[in-house]
Design a protein around this motif. Sequence first.
Motif, PDB file in Angstrom:
ATOM      1  N   GLY B 178      44.813   5.281  29.702  1.00 62.20           N
ATOM      2  CA  GLY B 178      45.653   5.988  28.738  1.00 62.20           C
ATOM      3  C   GLY B 178      45.206   7.436  28.594  1.00 62.20           C
ATOM      4  O   GLY B 178      46.034   8.356  28.552  1.00 62.20           O
ATOM      5  N   LEU B 179      43.897   7.649  28.575  1.00 65.22           N
ATOM      6  CA  LEU B 179      43.371   9.009  28.414  1.00 65.22           C
ATOM      7  C   LEU B 179      43.677   9.888  29.621  1.00 65.22           C
ATOM      8  O   LEU B 179      43.800  11.095  29.495  1.00 65.22           O
ATOM      9  CB  LEU B 179      41.853   8.964  28.189  1.00 65.22           C
ATOM     10  CG  LEU B 179      41.430   8.406  26.839  1.00 65.22           C
ATOM     11  CD1 LEU B 179      39.909   8.323  26.757  1.00 65.22           C
ATOM     12  CD2 LEU B 179      41.961   9.278  25.709  1.00 65.22           C
ATOM     13  N   VAL B 180      43.771   9.272  30.803  1.00 69.97           N
ATOM     14  CA  VAL B 180      44.126  10.052  31.990  1.00 69.97           C
ATOM     15  C   VAL B 180      45.612  10.390  31.937  1.00 69.97           C
ATOM     16  O   VAL B 180      46.013  11.538  32.154  1.00 69.97           O
ATOM     17  CB  VAL B 180      43.832   9.266  33.292  1.00 69.97           C
ATOM     18  CG1 VAL B 180      44.267  10.091  34.501  1.00 69.97           C
ATOM     19  CG2 VAL B 180      42.359   8.914  33.404  1.00 69.97           C
ATOM     20  N   LEU B 181      46.407   9.397  31.606  1.00 68.80           N
ATOM     21  CA  LEU B 181      47.858   9.592  31.694  1.00 68.80           C
ATOM     22  C   LEU B 181      48.405  10.550  30.627  1.00 68.80           C
ATOM     23  O   LEU B 181      49.510  11.058  30.769  1.00 68.80           O
ATOM     24  CB  LEU B 181      48.580   8.236  31.674  1.00 68.80           C
ATOM     25  CG  LEU B 181      48.329   7.400  32.950  1.00 68.80           C
ATOM     26  CD1 LEU B 181      48.989   6.040  32.852  1.00 68.80           C
ATOM     27  CD2 LEU B 181      48.779   8.130  34.214  1.00 68.80           C
ATOM     28  N   HIS B 183      47.478  13.341  30.576  1.00 67.49           N
ATOM     29  CA  HIS B 183      47.499  14.591  31.347  1.00 67.49           C
ATOM     30  C   HIS B 183      48.440  14.515  32.546  1.00 67.49           C
ATOM     31  O   HIS B 183      48.286  15.272  33.490  1.00 67.49           O
ATOM     32  CB  HIS B 183      46.086  14.924  31.847  1.00 67.49           C
ATOM     33  CG  HIS B 183      45.084  15.087  30.760  1.00 67.49           C
ATOM     34  ND1 HIS B 183      44.975  16.227  30.009  1.00 67.49           N
ATOM     35  CD2 HIS B 183      44.146  14.242  30.269  1.00 67.49           C
ATOM     36  CE1 HIS B 183      44.010  16.084  29.109  1.00 67.49           C
ATOM     37  NE2 HIS B 183      43.491  14.876  29.247  1.00 67.49           N
ATOM     38  N   ILE B 184      49.394  13.609  32.511  1.00 72.70           N
ATOM     39  CA  ILE B 184      50.182  13.326  33.701  1.00 72.70           C
ATOM     40  C   ILE B 184      50.914  14.571  34.238  1.00 72.70           C
ATOM     41  O   ILE B 184      51.012  14.755  35.450  1.00 72.70           O
ATOM     42  CB  ILE B 184      51.163  12.136  33.463  1.00 72.70           C
ATOM     43  CG1 ILE B 184      51.822  11.704  34.772  1.00 72.70           C
ATOM     44  CG2 ILE B 184      52.189  12.464  32.405  1.00 72.70           C
ATOM     45  CD1 ILE B 184      50.885  11.072  35.750  1.00 72.70           C
ATOM     46  N   ARG B 186      49.934  17.697  34.144  1.00 74.62           N
ATOM     47  CA  ARG B 186      48.931  18.489  34.857  1.00 74.62           C
ATOM     48  C   ARG B 186      48.599  17.848  36.204  1.00 74.62           C
ATOM     49  O   ARG B 186      48.436  18.531  37.208  1.00 74.62           O
ATOM     50  CB  ARG B 186      47.632  18.556  34.058  1.00 74.62           C
ATOM     51  CG  ARG B 186      47.505  19.766  33.221  1.00 74.62           C
ATOM     52  CD  ARG B 186      46.206  19.649  32.436  1.00 74.62           C
ATOM     53  NE  ARG B 186      46.171  20.596  31.371  1.00 74.62           N
ATOM     54  CZ  ARG B 186      45.768  21.857  31.519  1.00 74.62           C
ATOM     55  NH1 ARG B 186      45.345  22.295  32.690  1.00 74.62           N
ATOM     56  NH2 ARG B 186      45.767  22.686  30.502  1.00 74.62           N
ATOM     57  N   ILE B 187      48.466  16.540  36.188  1.00 68.49           N
ATOM     58  CA  ILE B 187      48.129  15.827  37.427  1.00 68.49           C
ATOM     59  C   ILE B 187      49.225  16.050  38.455  1.00 68.49           C
ATOM     60  O   ILE B 187      48.952  16.387  39.613  1.00 68.49           O
ATOM     61  CB  ILE B 187      47.941  14.310  37.174  1.00 68.49           C
ATOM     62  CG1 ILE B 187      46.751  14.065  36.251  1.00 68.49           C
ATOM     63  CG2 ILE B 187      47.751  13.559  38.485  1.00 68.49           C
ATOM     64  CD1 ILE B 187      46.622  12.633  35.751  1.00 68.49           C
ATOM     65  N   GLU B 188      50.449  15.923  38.016  1.00 69.49           N
ATOM     66  CA  GLU B 188      51.560  16.089  38.965  1.00 69.49           C
ATOM     67  C   GLU B 188      51.620  17.513  39.509  1.00 69.49           C
ATOM     68  O   GLU B 188      51.853  17.723  40.697  1.00 69.49           O
ATOM     69  CB  GLU B 188      52.880  15.690  38.304  1.00 69.49           C
ATOM     70  CG  GLU B 188      52.992  14.171  38.196  1.00 69.49           C
ATOM     71  CD  GLU B 188      54.167  13.702  37.348  1.00 69.49           C
ATOM     72  OE1 GLU B 188      54.810  14.555  36.683  1.00 69.49           O
ATOM     73  OE2 GLU B 188      54.422  12.483  37.352  1.00 69.49           O
ATOM     74  N   PHE B 190      49.091  19.643  39.742  1.00 74.11           N
ATOM     75  CA  PHE B 190      47.927  19.800  40.627  1.00 74.11           C
ATOM     76  C   PHE B 190      48.240  19.181  41.986  1.00 74.11           C
ATOM     77  O   PHE B 190      48.008  19.786  43.030  1.00 74.11           O
ATOM     78  CB  PHE B 190      46.709  19.103  40.011  1.00 74.11           C
ATOM     79  CG  PHE B 190      45.489  19.108  40.892  1.00 74.11           C
ATOM     80  CD1 PHE B 190      44.512  20.087  40.757  1.00 74.11           C
ATOM     81  CD2 PHE B 190      45.314  18.129  41.885  1.00 74.11           C
ATOM     82  CE1 PHE B 190      43.390  20.084  41.585  1.00 74.11           C
ATOM     83  CE2 PHE B 190      44.209  18.133  42.717  1.00 74.11           C
ATOM     84  CZ  PHE B 190      43.234  19.111  42.568  1.00 74.11           C
ATOM     85  N   GLU B 191      48.740  17.974  41.932  1.00 72.21           N
ATOM     86  CA  GLU B 191      48.968  17.198  43.138  1.00 72.21           C
ATOM     87  C   GLU B 191      49.968  17.883  44.075  1.00 72.21           C
ATOM     88  O   GLU B 191      49.773  17.923  45.291  1.00 72.21           O
ATOM     89  CB  GLU B 191      49.511  15.841  42.714  1.00 72.21           C
ATOM     90  CG  GLU B 191      49.496  14.788  43.764  1.00 72.21           C
ATOM     91  CD  GLU B 191      49.699  13.428  43.092  1.00 72.21           C
ATOM     92  OE1 GLU B 191      50.670  13.290  42.321  1.00 72.21           O
ATOM     93  OE2 GLU B 191      48.876  12.540  43.322  1.00 72.21           O
TER      94      GLU B 191
END
Lengths: 465, 203
Positions: B178-181, B183-184, B186-188, B190-191
């Motif tokens: 949950g703590l990672v998601l 930031h979804i 930002r992750i997308e 970055f990716e």
Amino acid sequence: MARTLFEKIWDRHVVTHGSGGDALLYVDRHYLHEGSFHAFNALAGAGRGVRKPAQCFAFDDHYVPTAGRERGSAGVADEEARGLIENIARNTARHGIRHFHIDDPRQGIIHVAAPELGLTLPGFVINCGDSHTSTHGAVGALAFGIGASQVKQVLATQCIWQKKPRTMRISIDGALGAGVSAKDVILAIIARIGIGGAQGHVIEYAGSTIRALGMEARMTICNMSIEAGARAGMIAPDDTTYAFLAGRHFAPSAAAWEAALGYWRSLPSDSDARFDREVGLDAAALEPMVTWGTNPEEGAAVTAVVPDPASVADPLRRERMQSSLAYMGLTPGMAIDAIAVDRVFIGSCTNGRLDDLRAAAAVAKGRTAVVPAMVSPGSRGVKLAAEAEGLDRVFRDAGFEWRDAGCSMCVGINGDQVGSGERCASTSNRNFEGRQGKGARTHLMGPAMAAAAAVTGRITDVRRL
Amino acid sequence: MEPFTTLSAVAAPIDIVNCDTDRIIPARFLRKPRASGYDRWLFHDMRFDASGNERPEFVLNQPAYRGARILVAAPNYGCGSSREQAVYVMYDYGIRSVIAPSFGDIHYGNALQNGFLPIVLSEEQCGRLREQLHAAPGASISIDLAAQTVTGPDGARYRFDIDPAAKERLLKGLDDVGLVLQHIERIEGFEERYLAEQPWVAV
Ligand code: SF4
């Protein structure tokens, strides 16, 4: 600012920082095995899917038998083991993850097979629910083992929260003597700094000795970084690395190769980069190493004697040494090369590569094993290559068993075990109590030394054979 | 994940330096489903003899320590493999915290993922606590995560350090995914950039 190899890879993968300062890292490769079922179960329990299945790769390694493989998973007699092998097949199929299953010709121990397939590349962040993931650092990657909860996290997000580790450089310079292998280098390092010696650190192995080693030997060294407590071990990529990678199945194709190479060449630590700790080792002083105790730091040169606990001042550590020697059935002062062994195991993610089998075969050739000896190649790729050059015949002619690929007697959970009280000369990486089977006594050493033990029935200095 | 806030409980001393995860749970039990309960496998080969009977000399088999929910260990506790089952065995037995001078890095991280608190105190402090526990079997230790303190059987109080993010997660019982998601986006972002620059990542 000057940066280390580790810092360059770390910085490149930081997606964001958490409130407590830890980093959210992007993961390039996530490797899975039959033991990953706890993570898949937890993922299903949380109702989550796999975010980037194309960056996940699964291998059957821990539970596969090394004999009778013609029948694939149907031939796995142990019902629970077969269940786990079928379970990873179902989970990977459900989530669209590529899986090198028990009868795939590319199957093998992850830490042998994945680099061999070109999946492991410089500059990558690599995770796997296995502590010897440190092996992959040999190509210049940041690779570290994680537990089931974090496997679940990486499956669900392709990212991992990490606190930034400290850095340690271990420099080894000079030429290794004849009969001294990469295994001896890493066992000597662990004996020197201790099994907790690199806790909280990522090790970079450097120096002229390392530069002169081939990729397989570098993998042997990085593999056992965890035995010094390190978070990861790594070696800067160089022409040896690029030559190893070129043309491998999953390595960048011709079109991307130049761009990849350009990036990889920027990765080695800057000459003025600073490490939190520095350790230096003289290669010329190293001898073949053998462990006498029940953790990898409890080792010595084959020419030495079993140490005396009375020489240890700290009572807890003295007790620990006494209990190690009692478990191993050894007495202080006895010559290490006088210890008789009951069986020999050559294989594992530490020493199951082609060069390792060549080194062992060179000793076995024309001699005869006087105790049961088993050779399990680290992957089916290694097995085929070894057979192509006739190593299987050398081993068979010398009375060694030639098996299929898997973790085998390194951890004994596929049924290949050392009996209680039996003493095994082993090329694996852990001599913990009960590691190779309940009550098993393990002496870690390199592949040529293990072959020498097989043909003499005792621990033997391969240089004198 | 069950939150961890405070704990006052019987503590048992584990005097083994470099107590590796193969000792905490031998590899042959790793295949068991979690639902089956892992308490039986904790320290299995030190706790039980070849015929499955308890070894009376092992600390957790002594009546005073049976209800232990805290262990006080020696340096480099949980070194070795990444098996999270080494946490499951303690958790299912009822243990919620280990106090040691140092831990295997992976084991330390695994503990935090399970509502389990690994506490680092100095070698000298751990040694003193173990001595007290040997001298008065069944004695209790108190832990307060918010205040970051351990109180020994004699009332002496020790402060410990913990990463603030890990502390927050434990106190609230938060799940990492949950703590990672959170930031979804930002992750997308970055990716997308990252994979465009390094097309060889996706094969
Ligand atoms: S060979 Fe041994 S150390 Fe390597 S992955 Fe398999 S069980 Fe682990």
